[in-house]
Design a protein around this motif. Structure first.
Motif, PDB file in Angstrom:
ATOM      1  N   SER A  39       1.208  -1.325  -0.174  1.00  0.00           N
ATOM      2  CA  SER A  39      -0.060  -0.081  -0.062  1.00  0.00           C
ATOM      3  C   SER A  39       0.955   1.292  -0.010  1.00  0.00           C
ATOM      4  N   GLY A  40       0.301   2.344  -0.492  1.00  0.00           N
ATOM      5  CA  GLY A  40       1.172   3.642  -0.349  1.00  0.00           C
ATOM      6  C   GLY A  40       0.708   4.550  -1.643  1.00  0.00           C
ATOM      7  N   THR A  41       1.402   5.353  -1.767  1.00  0.00           N
ATOM      8  CA  THR A  41       1.046   6.529  -3.016  1.00  0.00           C
ATOM      9  C   THR A  41       2.021   6.381  -4.138  1.00  0.00           C
ATOM     10  N   VAL A  42       1.267   6.291  -5.393  1.00  0.00           N
ATOM     11  CA  VAL A  42       2.225   6.399  -6.530  1.00  0.00           C
ATOM     12  C   VAL A  42       2.972   7.481  -6.717  1.00  0.00           C
ATOM     13  N   GLU A  43       4.340   7.461  -6.678  1.00  0.00           N
ATOM     14  CA  GLU A  43       5.414   8.509  -6.921  1.00  0.00           C
ATOM     15  C   GLU A  43       5.601   8.799  -8.118  1.00  0.00           C
ATOM     16  N   GLU A  44       5.740   7.898  -8.831  1.00  0.00           N
ATOM     17  CA  GLU A  44       6.326   7.944 -10.210  1.00  0.00           C
ATOM     18  C   GLU A  44       5.654   6.854 -11.172  1.00  0.00           C
ATOM     19  N   ILE A  45       5.267   7.147 -12.420  1.00  0.00           N
ATOM     20  CA  ILE A  45       5.114   6.022 -13.326  1.00  0.00           C
ATOM     21  C   ILE A  45       5.817   6.027 -14.528  1.00  0.00           C
ATOM     22  N   ASN A  46       5.920   5.111 -15.336  1.00  0.00           N
ATOM     23  CA  ASN A  46       6.918   4.843 -16.218  1.00  0.00           C
ATOM     24  C   ASN A  46       6.241   5.403 -17.605  1.00  0.00           C
ATOM     25  N   GLU A  47       6.450   6.673 -17.820  1.00  0.00           N
ATOM     26  CA  GLU A  47       5.988   7.301 -18.876  1.00  0.00           C
ATOM     27  C   GLU A  47       6.013   6.862 -20.147  1.00  0.00           C
ATOM     28  N   GLU A  48       7.055   5.998 -20.536  1.00  0.00           N
ATOM     29  CA  GLU A  48       7.489   5.405 -21.849  1.00  0.00           C
ATOM     30  C   GLU A  48       6.627   4.143 -22.260  1.00  0.00           C
ATOM     31  N   LEU A  49       6.098   3.789 -21.118  1.00  0.00           N
ATOM     32  CA  LEU A  49       5.180   2.258 -21.437  1.00  0.00           C
ATOM     33  C   LEU A  49       4.028   2.181 -22.306  1.00  0.00           C
ATOM     34  N   PRO A  50       3.192   3.114 -21.996  1.00  0.00           N
ATOM     35  CA  PRO A  50       2.203   3.460 -22.935  1.00  0.00           C
ATOM     36  C   PRO A  50       2.488   3.314 -24.386  1.00  0.00           C
ATOM     37  N   ASP A  51       3.550   4.032 -24.872  1.00  0.00           N
ATOM     38  CA  ASP A  51       3.969   4.346 -26.267  1.00  0.00           C
ATOM     39  C   ASP A  51       4.928   2.974 -26.609  1.00  0.00           C
ATOM     40  N   ALA A  52       5.283   2.376 -25.694  1.00  0.00           N
ATOM     41  CA  ALA A  52       6.122   1.418 -25.874  1.00  0.00           C
ATOM     42  C   ALA A  52       5.991  -0.134 -25.056  1.00  0.00           C
ATOM     43  N   PRO A  53       4.870  -0.473 -25.122  1.00  0.00           N
ATOM     44  CA  PRO A  53       4.338  -1.680 -24.120  1.00  0.00           C
ATOM     45  C   PRO A  53       5.415  -2.850 -24.380  1.00  0.00           C
ATOM     46  N   GLU A  54       6.087  -2.806 -25.614  1.00  0.00           N
ATOM     47  CA  GLU A  54       6.855  -4.151 -26.098  1.00  0.00           C
ATOM     48  C   GLU A  54       7.864  -4.297 -24.807  1.00  0.00           C
ATOM     49  N   VAL A  55       8.248  -3.086 -24.233  1.00  0.00           N
ATOM     50  CA  VAL A  55       9.407  -3.017 -23.223  1.00  0.00           C
ATOM     51  C   VAL A  55       9.223  -4.294 -22.301  1.00  0.00           C
ATOM     52  N   ILE A  56       8.044  -4.336 -21.909  1.00  0.00           N
ATOM     53  CA  ILE A  56       7.590  -5.193 -20.673  1.00  0.00           C
ATOM     54  C   ILE A  56       8.128  -6.576 -21.136  1.00  0.00           C
ATOM     55  N   ASN A  57       7.992  -6.924 -22.280  1.00  0.00           N
ATOM     56  CA  ASN A  57       8.464  -8.194 -22.868  1.00  0.00           C
ATOM     57  C   ASN A  57      10.058  -8.339 -22.983  1.00  0.00           C
ATOM     58  N   THR A  58      10.447  -7.365 -23.711  1.00  0.00           N
ATOM     59  CA  THR A  58      11.997  -7.362 -23.688  1.00  0.00           C
ATOM     60  C   THR A  58      12.951  -7.023 -22.329  1.00  0.00           C
TER      61      THR A  58
END
Lengths: 449, 483, 128
Positions: free
Chosen positions: C73-92
């Motif tokens: 639990s907690g507060t979201v401090e930062e998100i990975n802004e690159e992911l929505p445009d490059a979701p394939e990074v999750i695979n690589t």
């Protein structure tokens, strides 16, 4: 039976291969207690010729444009259908195919849907359109639910000037999902009452839903509705019951609509007692993941050749299950194809010309009917191809008199609008000749007072 | 003989790429009244990019597109749970008859007696076939009928003052079931089955919060729910209702009726069981049948008979309208024509031959493919890819079947079987067709052993080969745009 | 398949890297492999409160969709802004460039509930 190829020899051989002695043995898993112990009580089977004779008898008991002059509209419109439309949709590779789950052998359907999506975007002025919905009314209900998803608000403001049957479907869809459906009145000119709307809009409003044109044939001021709705953080849903109007009217997208839900029956689909029709559904690209229904997208095959596939399917019921954007599965694929063929034939000029003809015939009819003693036209706002007529004589009696003369004069409004109990809705399309309209005017002159 | 061949397949651009300014494919009767204008500011500019084509262009375009499709008229189409039977041609003619196709839906009842009589008779025949007391023909498709049914369930509960909010759905159910339950405001409770649903499993979950159990019978494994009567009794005893997905009704015509089993609500798929065409994804028609207690809550208005006359009647308790008008009338007409052509004996014969065909395919493929459930199946049979070697999977078998000239079976469904291959041959296929198909399936299993590359590369005979669905989803291009 | 020793893991296949009172969260190599080509990622906005065990985002492949659950639990401090445009990074790069969010943790004892690499590997062996 001519649809079943098995000879008794085939059956015996197949039972042998399966290793059972009789057909009965194939059903052993069905307990005797739930078996039907008598033959179904159905009328005797008919040969092809007898069947057609029987259907023609049924057909003979209906009023149609063949034996009546009809001014019925109200969400279903009699338009000309070029011969090529039925010829093309009767290609059985189209109509006997299933949903295009195997894209390599469904490219015909997929490309046609991609073209349909494009045409709907062009007509509505929106960025993305789906592969079709059941009809305009259910599309409009789905648009309401999409607005709820987008805004996470729970109140819907529905214009009373929206087709009452569409309003009924919205009510059905919202019945058990904790939504508040509130009606907004219409003003003296036949358009949605902006003051009433302003008073009812609040921070809980997910969407404002209005017809374009509305049920009275009136062209709503969509831009004003959009400004009001969006000013309160709500979405504007434009419901288009008569698609031909989009050949001439500014597109809902241009006027600021967030979602457009419409009926495509006017595009080459026979009135067929109410269905099958085709709902179209368009929205903004940023909202695509909240859309209901199937989407076809362009891609490449292994050899780099262009092809089309169903895409963004994770929104749909078979993957997201209870969290899906809709439960829709089969849509109205062949009717979407019909609309695509129709719009290809009419094209840029034809659709505009068709719309202009509808406008001109309705304007002529308005002038003729408005000149009849005892007849008034209650709404002053501009109309497309339908308008409301008010008469001194009770509507029911008057329409009955017209019927006697072979005229279906229009749809009475009293059931849906008690304040319009003395009015009915008249629809005129390019199919009406000037003489048909004159006949109606004369009949009204004879019966209206 | 291998039916699949590359044939003569022509390329074709998109409509919009064909377009040439000034070309026309229509002729409108000249206007015989004065032209009219709308007030300033209401009209649009011409629609950018809208097609401009001649009639010949349009006819060639769609004719070529049609050749890239595979329909039931092209060949064997064993999609499980979809019942891709032959679509009789006289039904197409029926739906186009003048006097039926051109009746306006707002025509007063007394001037539409032919169409109302047909709808009434169809309601009556469907009720007899299924054993239900009442039928509404308004829903437009299976999922729409399902929604109508679940709304009806909810309305019945509300009328009893019951606040139940949960629905039990077994793992062999159709994918639409959970989404439908959610639209009726219910929370889904998944329950496990062991091929067929056991009384114990239902009993364990059937609390006083559960409004209904949704089943498919026969289920998506093609297995008859042998405990169905006892399950219905239990659910009823605990205040719930039983919904049946009617997708697999083709296994039961004239043999057993869901209404007699104790089921309260079921939707029909006229486009499956009653031979109306699928149209490349609709239009279908999904009437819903219910027991007498639920009848007042059905969507409406419905057609009733008053002596010799027919009229539409709504009820106060009804869940309301599902569509703007009366349903997919043109599809009802085709189904009506089908039932009238078949008669009671014909329908029963259809079911028997459908079950015979499925069991014949099962017998011929057993050994060649892994059969996860040994119970006697009815109208469809589910195999799996478990025993295939060399990294060959269900998808590869499906694609290779295309090269052999067949539409693949339903794949990866039901979810309870990993790598499922779900085959429903229907009654309209001959032994020869089934033999050729089974030969192809067995040849493919051999190929998986000897030359798996053939499976991985397939299809190679189609105009388009395997498509990149990942790219389509990552960068969605959902419409044509001028570049 | 790799499971870095220094990370902690959840039963729902998220990994956690602790950096002081911030934790970095992503999905495991096992999860990305099971999903297939990732085509879409939905992340919460910075400042969102998340609760351990509750979904904070979504990852989608062509034919599957999966919620991603907050490990703590907690507060979201930062998100990975690159992911929505490059979701394939999750695979690589599931453990590197494919990270999803950083949470400012509100209750550090929740970390003790998580599995270490060995336990997680045993968990997936048992589950599948």
């Amino acid at each position: 039976m001519r649809y079943i190829p098995h000879t008794s020899g085939d059956v015996a051989q197949m039972l042998g291969r399966i290793g059972v002695g009789s057909l009965e043995e194939l059903f052993v898993e069905i307990p005797a207690s739930v078996r039907l112990k008598r033959p179904l009580d159905l009328p005797p089977a008919l040969a092809e010729g007898e069947l057609l004779r029987e259907l023609k008898v049924l057909a003979g008991r209906n009023a149609t444009p063949e034996n009546h002059i009809s001014f019925l509209g109200g969400g279903a419109y009699q338009h000309f259908i070029p011969a090529a439309v039925d010829q093309l949709i009767s290609r059985s590779e189209f109509y006997t195919a299933y949903t295009p789950y195997q894209p390599e052998i469904s490219q015909g359907t997929l490309q046609a849907i991609f073209e349909f999506q494009t045409l709907v975007c062009q007509l509505t002025g929106m960025e993305v359109a789906n592969a079709s919905m059941y009809d305009g009314a259910s599309a409009c209900a789905e648009a309401a639910l999409m607005a709820v998803r987008l805004t996470r608000r729970r109140k819907l403001l529905v214009s009373r000037a929206l087709n009452p049957r569409w309003r009924a479907v919205i009510t059905t869809y919202c019945r058990y999902v904790d939504l508040d459906v509130v009606e907004v009145g219409f003003a003296a000119d036949g358009r949605t009452d902006l003051d009433d709307l302003g008073a009812k809009l609040d921070g809980q409003t997910a969407a404002v839903i209005a017809g374009y044109p509305n049920y009275f044939g009136v062209v709503e001021d969509l831009a004003a509705l959009a400004r009001l709705a969006q000013g309160a953080g709500a979405k504007l849903v434009a419901g288009v019951a008569e698609g031909v109007a989009l050949g001439l009217l500014k597109s809902p997208g241009e006027l600021g609509a967030d979602i457009v839900a419409g009926e495509g029956q006017s595009f080459g689909i026979p009135v067929s007692f109410g269905g099958p029709y085709v709902g179209f559904f368009a929205a903004r690209m940023k909202d695509v993941r909240a859309m209901p229904g199937r989407l076809v997208g362009e891609t490449l095959d292994r050899d780099g050749k262009r092809g089309f596939v169903l895409t963004l399917a994770t929104r749909e019921q078979h993957i997201r299950r209870e969290k899906a954007t809709s439960n829709i599965c089969s849509n109205q694929g062949l009717c979407a194809l019909t609309a695509t063929v129709f719009l290809s034939l009419l094209g840029k000029q034809g659709l505009r010309e068709l719309a202009q003809q509808n406008l001109a015939k309705a304007a002529y009819a308005k002038a003729q009917l408005g000149g009849v003693e005892g007849v008034t036209l209650p709404f002053a706002a501009p109309v497309f191809n339908e308008f409301v007529v008010r008469t001194a004589r009770p509507v029911k009696d008057l329409l009955a008199v017209l019927e006697q003369q072979g005229i279906l004069g229009g749809i009475p409004l009293g059931t849906d609008y008690p304040e319009l109990a003395d009015a009915f809705l008249v629809c005129v399309t390019e199919q009406h000749r000037r003489n048909d309209i004159d006949v109606l005017a004369q009949a009204l002159a004879g019966g209206a007072a | 003989m291998i039916v699949g061949t590359s044939g003569l397949v022509l390329n074709e651009k998109l409509l919009f790429e064909h377009s040439d300014a000034g070309r026309k494919g229509y002729s409108l009767t000249p206007l015989d009244v004065p032209a009219a204008d709308l007030p300033d500011g209401l009209c649009r500019e011409e629609i950018a990019g809208f097609p401009e084509l001649s009639e010949v262009d349009v006819v060639r375009h769609f004719t070529r597109l049609s050749t890239w499709n595979y329909g039931v008229d092209s060949g064997f189409y064993p999609l499980g749970s979809c019942t891709m039977k032959y679509n009789p041609k006289v039904n197409e003619l029926a739906a186009r008859l003048p006097g039926l196709a051109d009746v306006h839906p707002a025509t007063p009842d007394h001037l539409a007696q032919g169409t109302l009589a047909m709808m009434y008779e169809l309601q009556t025949m469907l009720a007899e076939i299924s054993g239900f007391a009442a039928v509404s023909v308004q829903p437009a498709a299976g999922a729409h009928g399902e929604l109508a049914g679940m709304l009806t369930v909810r309305a019945w509960h509300e009328a009893q003052g019951s606040k139940r909010r949960k629905v039990l759905i077994p793992d062999t159910a159709h994918g639409t079931n959970p989404a439908t339950a959610a639209l009726a405001g219910y929370e889904v409770v998944p329950i496990a089955s062991e091929g067929v649903l056991t009384l114990e499993e239902v009993e364990a979950h059937m609390t006083d919060e559960v409004a209904a159990l949704m089943v498919t019978n026969p289920n998506t494994l093609g297995l008859f729910e042998t405990n169905i009567a006892a399950i219905c009794e239990l659910v009823h005893a605990r205040g719930g209702l039983v919904y049946c997905d009617g997708a697999n009704l083709n296994a039961l015509l004239g043999i057993a009726r869901p209404g007699d089993m104790g089921i309260d609500v079921m939707h029909f798929n006229l486009h499956k069981t009653f031979a109306t065409p699928h149209g490349g994804g609709g239009p279908g028609s999904g009437p819903v049948g219910v027991s007498a207690a639920l009848a007042p809550f059905l969507p409406g208005p419905r057609v009733v008979r008053d002596g010799e006359a027919f009229r539409f009647v709504g009820t106060q308790e009804s869940v309301g309208r599902m569509l703007a008008f009366h349903g997919n009338f043109g599809i009802m007409l085709r189904a009506f024509a089908y039932i009238r052509s078949m008669g009671a004996a014909g329908l029963k014969h259809a079911t028997e031959m459908a079950v015979l065909n499925a069991n014949y395919v099962r017998a011929r493929l057993e050994g060649g493919y892994h059969l996860p459930y040994a119970t006697r199946s009815l109208h469809e049979v589910v195999f799996s890819d478990r025993d295939l070697p060399n990294d060959c999977h269900t998808l590869d078998v499906a694609k290779r079947l295309i090269d052999y000239g067949y539409h693949p079976p339903t794949i990866y469904f039901p979810l309870v079987v990993k790598g499922a291959i779900m085959i429903e041959p229907t009654e309209t296929e001959s032994q020869e067709t089934l033999d050729e198909f089974c030969d192809a399936m067995l040849a493919i299993a051999k190929e998986a052993e000897m030359s798996p590359d053939l499976l991985h590369a397939a299809p190679v005979r189609t105009r388009t080969r395997r498509l990149d669905e990942t790219a389509a989803a990552r960068q969605p291009r959902l419409r044509w745009e001028e570049r | 398949m790799e499971f870095p020793e220094e990370f902690k893991y959840t039963e729902e296949h998220e990994w956690v890297q602790v950096e002081g009172d911030l934790v970095i969260v992503g999905i495991t190599d096992f999860a990305q492999d099971a999903l297939g080509d990732v085509v879409f990622v939905e992340l919460p906005e910075v400042g969102t409160e998340v609760t351990a065990g509750k979904a904070f985002g979504v990852v989608e492949s062509v034919k599957a969709v999966s919620d991603v659950y907050a490990p703590v639990s907690g507060t979201v401090e930062e998100i990975n802004e690159e992911l929505p445009d490059a979701p394939e990074v999750i695979n690589t790069s599931p453990y590197g460039d494919g990270w999803m969010i950083k949470i400012r943790i509100s209750d550090p004892t929740e970390l003790e509930e998580l599995m270490d690499a060995t336990e997680y590997q045993a968990h997936i062996a048992e589950e599948h």
